[in-house]
Structure formats: structure tokens, C-alpha cells
Design a protein around this motif. Sequence first.
Motif, PDB file in Angstrom:
ATOM      1  N   GLU A  64       8.463  14.738  10.612  1.00  0.00           N
ATOM      2  CA  GLU A  64       8.726  16.089  10.133  1.00  0.00           C
ATOM      3  C   GLU A  64      10.227  16.315  10.190  1.00  0.00           C
ATOM      4  OE1 GLU A  64       7.581  19.785   8.624  1.00  0.00           O
ATOM      5  OE2 GLU A  64       6.247  18.124   9.138  1.00  0.00           O
ATOM      6  N   LEU A  65      10.861  16.521   9.038  1.00  0.00           N
ATOM      7  CA  LEU A  65      12.307  16.695   8.971  1.00  0.00           C
ATOM      8  C   LEU A  65      12.631  17.797   7.977  1.00  0.00           C
ATOM      9  CD1 LEU A  65      14.928  15.375  10.117  1.00  0.00           C
ATOM     10  CD2 LEU A  65      15.007  14.022   8.043  1.00  0.00           C
ATOM     11  N   ASP A  66      13.316  18.820   8.434  1.00  0.00           N
ATOM     12  CA  ASP A  66      13.710  19.962   7.596  1.00  0.00           C
ATOM     13  C   ASP A  66      12.518  20.600   6.903  1.00  0.00           C
ATOM     14  OD1 ASP A  66      16.361  19.465   8.287  1.00  0.00           O
ATOM     15  OD2 ASP A  66      16.679  18.152   6.551  1.00  0.00           O
ATOM     16  N   GLY A  67      11.397  20.688   7.605  1.00  0.00           N
ATOM     17  CA  GLY A  67      10.210  21.331   7.044  1.00  0.00           C
ATOM     18  C   GLY A  67       9.406  20.459   6.097  1.00  0.00           C
ATOM     19  N   GLU A  68       9.787  19.212   5.935  1.00  0.00           N
ATOM     20  CA  GLU A  68       9.068  18.287   5.055  1.00  0.00           C
ATOM     21  C   GLU A  68       8.482  17.149   5.887  1.00  0.00           C
ATOM     22  OE1 GLU A  68      10.732  17.129   1.093  1.00  0.00           O
ATOM     23  OE2 GLU A  68      12.553  17.954   2.012  1.00  0.00           O
ATOM     24  N   THR A  69       7.336  16.656   5.475  1.00  0.00           N
ATOM     25  CA  THR A  69       6.768  15.465   6.083  1.00  0.00           C
ATOM     26  C   THR A  69       7.141  14.282   5.207  1.00  0.00           C
ATOM     27  OG1 THR A  69       4.937  16.748   6.963  1.00  0.00           O
ATOM     28  CG2 THR A  69       4.641  14.374   6.864  1.00  0.00           C
ATOM     29  N   LEU A  70       7.932  13.369   5.774  1.00  0.00           N
ATOM     30  CA  LEU A  70       8.454  12.233   5.015  1.00  0.00           C
ATOM     31  C   LEU A  70       8.073  10.926   5.695  1.00  0.00           C
ATOM     32  CD1 LEU A  70      12.053  13.651   4.512  1.00  0.00           C
ATOM     33  CD2 LEU A  70      10.273  13.525   2.781  1.00  0.00           C
ATOM     34  N   PRO A  71       7.949   9.845   4.913  1.00  0.00           N
ATOM     35  CA  PRO A  71       7.721   8.539   5.529  1.00  0.00           C
ATOM     36  C   PRO A  71       8.962   8.115   6.309  1.00  0.00           C
ATOM     37  CG  PRO A  71       7.696   8.371   3.121  1.00  0.00           C
ATOM     38  CD  PRO A  71       7.955   9.785   3.461  1.00  0.00           C
ATOM     39  N   VAL A  72       8.745   7.489   7.472  1.00  0.00           N
ATOM     40  CA  VAL A  72       9.866   7.050   8.302  1.00  0.00           C
ATOM     41  C   VAL A  72       9.809   5.536   8.448  1.00  0.00           C
ATOM     42  CG1 VAL A  72       8.644   7.409  10.481  1.00  0.00           C
ATOM     43  CG2 VAL A  72      11.118   7.404  10.460  1.00  0.00           C
TER      44      VAL A  72
END
Length: 88
Positions: free
Chosen positions: A36-44
Motif C-alpha cells: 500500500e503506497l500513497d493510497g494505491e495497492t501496487l505490486p512490490v
Amino acid sequence: MKDGIHPGYRTVVFRDTASGATYRTRSTVGSDQTIELDGETLPVVNVEISAASHPFWTGNQRVLDTAGRVERFNQRYGARARGARREG
């Protein structure tokens, strides 16, 4: 471009496991983990080293003990190597 033959190009986060730094970028690399980064769920994608932890970029370069390595090599193999050169 042809449909179905190109990998998906999307926003991902690269996380440096050594320093914990994260980099948001676009890439085709895949990942099952998310963050969870800046309100977005992104692949890490976890990477072992990046500009945040690489000795060249951080200025924390290690000095190698080359003299000690040479001495140990000569202790182990020096007599054999010198003898082989004299015979040949």
C-alpha cells in the motif's frame, strides 16, 4: 502492437531489502506481493541492492585486503607454483 504477446507494463514498487527504500516506477516485471503506497495497492518487487544501499552510490566502499589474500595464496600454493616454474 499485436494483442496478447507483450508483457503488461504497469506501475510497480521496487523495495531495497538492505535499506528499506522504495522506488515507484513502471515495469513489466511481475510479482505476487503487494504494498500500500500513497493510497494505491501496487505490486512490490524486492531487490537486494539499489542506489540507496550500493557502496558506490552511498560512499561506503569497502577496502579489500588484497595483500592478505596474496600472502595466503603464496602460503598455500607458492612452493608448488615456484617449483613448477623452475622445472618447466
